[in-house]
Design an enzyme around this catalytic site. Structure first.
Site, PDB file in Angstrom:
ATOM      1  N   GLU A  83       0.814  -1.213   0.000  1.00 49.62           N
ATOM      2  CA  GLU A  83       0.000   0.000   0.000  1.00 49.62           C
ATOM      3  C   GLU A  83       0.849   1.266   0.000  1.00 49.62           C
ATOM      4  O   GLU A  83       0.332   2.357   0.163  1.00 49.62           O
ATOM      5  CB  GLU A  83      -0.973  -0.017   1.181  1.00 49.62           C
ATOM      6  CG  GLU A  83      -2.322  -0.625   0.846  1.00 49.62           C
ATOM      7  CD  GLU A  83      -2.228  -2.077   0.404  1.00 49.62           C
ATOM      8  OE1 GLU A  83      -2.450  -2.337  -0.788  1.00 49.62           O
ATOM      9  OE2 GLU A  83      -1.924  -2.948   1.223  1.00 49.62           O
ATOM     10  N   ARG A  97      15.642   7.771 -24.111  1.00 46.74           N
ATOM     11  CA  ARG A  97      15.416   8.298 -25.456  1.00 46.74           C
ATOM     12  C   ARG A  97      16.001   9.687 -25.665  1.00 46.74           C
ATOM     13  O   ARG A  97      16.243  10.092 -26.798  1.00 46.74           O
ATOM     14  CB  ARG A  97      13.917   8.338 -25.777  1.00 46.74           C
ATOM     15  CG  ARG A  97      13.256   6.987 -25.867  1.00 46.74           C
ATOM     16  CD  ARG A  97      11.800   7.148 -26.227  1.00 46.74           C
ATOM     17  NE  ARG A  97      11.633   7.750 -27.538  1.00 46.74           N
ATOM     18  CZ  ARG A  97      11.712   7.068 -28.679  1.00 46.74           C
ATOM     19  NH1 ARG A  97      11.947   5.783 -28.668  1.00 46.74           N
ATOM     20  NH2 ARG A  97      11.562   7.690 -29.827  1.00 46.74           N
ATOM     21  N   ASP A 132       9.639  12.932 -32.866  1.00 42.77           N
ATOM     22  CA  ASP A 132       8.758  12.308 -31.888  1.00 42.77           C
ATOM     23  C   ASP A 132       7.503  13.122 -31.657  1.00 42.77           C
ATOM     24  O   ASP A 132       7.526  14.340 -31.634  1.00 42.77           O
ATOM     25  CB  ASP A 132       9.464  12.140 -30.529  1.00 42.77           C
ATOM     26  CG  ASP A 132      10.194  10.822 -30.416  1.00 42.77           C
ATOM     27  OD1 ASP A 132      10.330  10.140 -31.448  1.00 42.77           O
ATOM     28  OD2 ASP A 132      10.629  10.498 -29.306  1.00 42.77           O
TER      29      ASP A 132
HETATM   30  C1  9WO Z   1      -3.084   0.013  -2.917  1.00 37.59           C
HETATM   31  C2  9WO Z   1      -4.250  -0.024  -2.194  1.00 37.59           C
HETATM   32  C3  9WO Z   1      -5.010  -1.081  -1.728  1.00 37.59           C
HETATM   33  C4  9WO Z   1      -6.150  -0.791  -0.987  1.00 37.59           C
HETATM   34  C5  9WO Z   1      -6.503   0.522  -0.732  1.00 37.59           C
HETATM   35  C6  9WO Z   1      -5.734   1.560  -1.211  1.00 37.59           C
HETATM   36  C7  9WO Z   1      -4.617   1.264  -1.942  1.00 37.59           C
HETATM   37  N1  9WO Z   1      -3.716   2.075  -2.464  1.00 37.59           N
HETATM   38  C8  9WO Z   1      -2.808   1.324  -3.044  1.00 37.59           C
HETATM   39  C9  9WO Z   1      -1.671   1.905  -3.686  1.00 37.59           C
HETATM   40  O1  9WO Z   1      -1.701   3.063  -4.056  1.00 37.59           O
HETATM   41  N2  9WO Z   1      -0.593   1.091  -3.853  1.00 37.59           N
HETATM   42  C10 9WO Z   1       0.570   1.596  -4.479  1.00 37.59           C
HETATM   43  C11 9WO Z   1       1.082   0.515  -5.393  1.00 37.59           C
HETATM   44  C12 9WO Z   1       1.631   1.988  -3.511  1.00 37.59           C
HETATM   45  C13 9WO Z   1       2.798   2.561  -4.253  1.00 37.59           C
HETATM   46  C14 9WO Z   1       3.252   1.627  -5.369  1.00 37.59           C
HETATM   47  N3  9WO Z   1       2.123   1.187  -6.129  1.00 37.59           N
HETATM   48  C15 9WO Z   1       1.737   1.852  -7.236  1.00 37.59           C
HETATM   49  C16 9WO Z   1       2.388   2.858  -7.904  1.00 37.59           C
HETATM   50  N4  9WO Z   1       0.593   1.629  -7.876  1.00 37.59           N
HETATM   51  N5  9WO Z   1       0.483   2.479  -8.893  1.00 37.59           N
HETATM   52  C17 9WO Z   1       1.556   3.232  -8.938  1.00 37.59           C
HETATM   53  C18 9WO Z   1       1.737   4.265  -9.901  1.00 37.59           C
HETATM   54  C19 9WO Z   1       2.899   4.996  -9.933  1.00 37.59           C
HETATM   55  C20 9WO Z   1       3.035   6.013 -10.860  1.00 37.59           C
HETATM   56  N6  9WO Z   1       2.042   6.292 -11.726  1.00 37.59           N
HETATM   57  C21 9WO Z   1       0.904   5.571 -11.716  1.00 37.59           C
HETATM   58  C22 9WO Z   1       0.733   4.554 -10.804  1.00 37.59           C
END
Ligand code: 9WO
Length: 255
Positions: free
Chosen positions: A125, A163, A178
């Protein structure tokens, strides 16, 4: 100029994925050095614990703070001792998370002006807020969706950074062309066969008239940006010629 990227991740194997294609060649050619550090290697208990429970309760776990801190410090220390000038230079830590600033080509360019970057890919999380406050310089999102971890976003950032390195693109892969180089979407592309699914290709592309082809492409870029991403045109001044080309595109749409 960017020379080195360190990534902190619990899943170092995932980064095999950028060893193909342009990024793989750049890494093999030594245009940039990439190293993955696993926080698990900085645990001190016999079970090598990297997660911990959130204060306040609720489902899910957080990443344990100390192994990440020690991973960051070990990376910083390594480059402090190997080069005098790094002593004064601050090595930026970038945390990939949905709460970060949206990544744009402009931000990629600015990040590429650092000599070194440390990318932190979270899992579970996320990480303790105090670690972000004290050790993260920039929090960055690649889009409004949640993933299982920050590794794929980190690879997206690494790809876009590579890149921009001089020599990363072959002469057949110019960055000048690009999409987003000029703040516009790309124009349509066509290759053989000349007729596909009963459809031909725009006559101008067969004319061999390079000036006209360039104008047609710019017109298509402007038109598609206007149609699909009008928000991009708000931040961009159009030249007299560009305004005329866009007007012509809009006229043709209404015919
Ligand atoms: C998981 C989760 C589960 C139950 C309730 C709330 C919750 N929040 C998250 C969550 O945000 N998890 C992340 C997983 C923690 C940091 C790393 N993770 C992540 C990074 N998921 N998505 C990204 C991300 C990073 C950059 N741009 C887009 C998405």
């Amino acid at each position: 100029m960017l020379k080195r990227i360190d990534v902190i991740s619990l899943f170092p194997e995932m980064f095999e994925a950028i060893k193909s294609g342009i990024t793989g060649r750049a890494l093999r050619d030594g245009l940039i050095n990439l190293e993955i550090t696993n926080p698990r290697d900085f645990t001190t208990d016999k079970h090598k614990t990297v997660d911990d429970r959130p204060y306040g309760g609720g489902p899910g776990m957080l990443m344990k703070v100390e192994p990440i801190k020690e991973a960051i410090l070990s990376i910083k220390k390594k480059w402090l001792s190997s080069s005098e000038e790094q002593e004064t230079k601050k090595i930026k830590v970038v945390y990939l998370s949905p709460q970060g600033q949206p990544l744009t080509q402009q931000i990629v360019k600015e990040l590429s002006e650092n000599e070194q970057l440390i990318l932190l890919a979270g899992r579970y999380e996320g990480v303790d807020e105090r670690l972000i406050e004290h050790y993260v310089d920039y929090e960055c999102s690649i889009g409004d969706y949640v993933l299982s971890g920050g590794e794929l976003p980190a690879m997206v950032l690494i790809d876009s950074l590579i890149r921009l390195l001089p020599g990363a693109l072959g002469h057949n892969e110019s960055a000048v062309n690009d999409s987003f180089y000029s703040g516009l979407l790309d124009h349509p592309h066509y290759t053989r066969p000349e007729v596909f699914e009963g459809e031909g290709i725009p006559d101008v592309l067969l004319s061999g008239h390079h000036k006209k082809i360039e104008q047609w492409r710019l017109k298509q870029s402007l038109g598609r940006t206007w149609q699909r991403r009008p928000d991009l045109l708000k931040d961009r001044q159009l030249s007299e010629q560009e305004q005329q080309l866009l007007q012509a595109f809009i006229q043709e749409q209404n015919m």
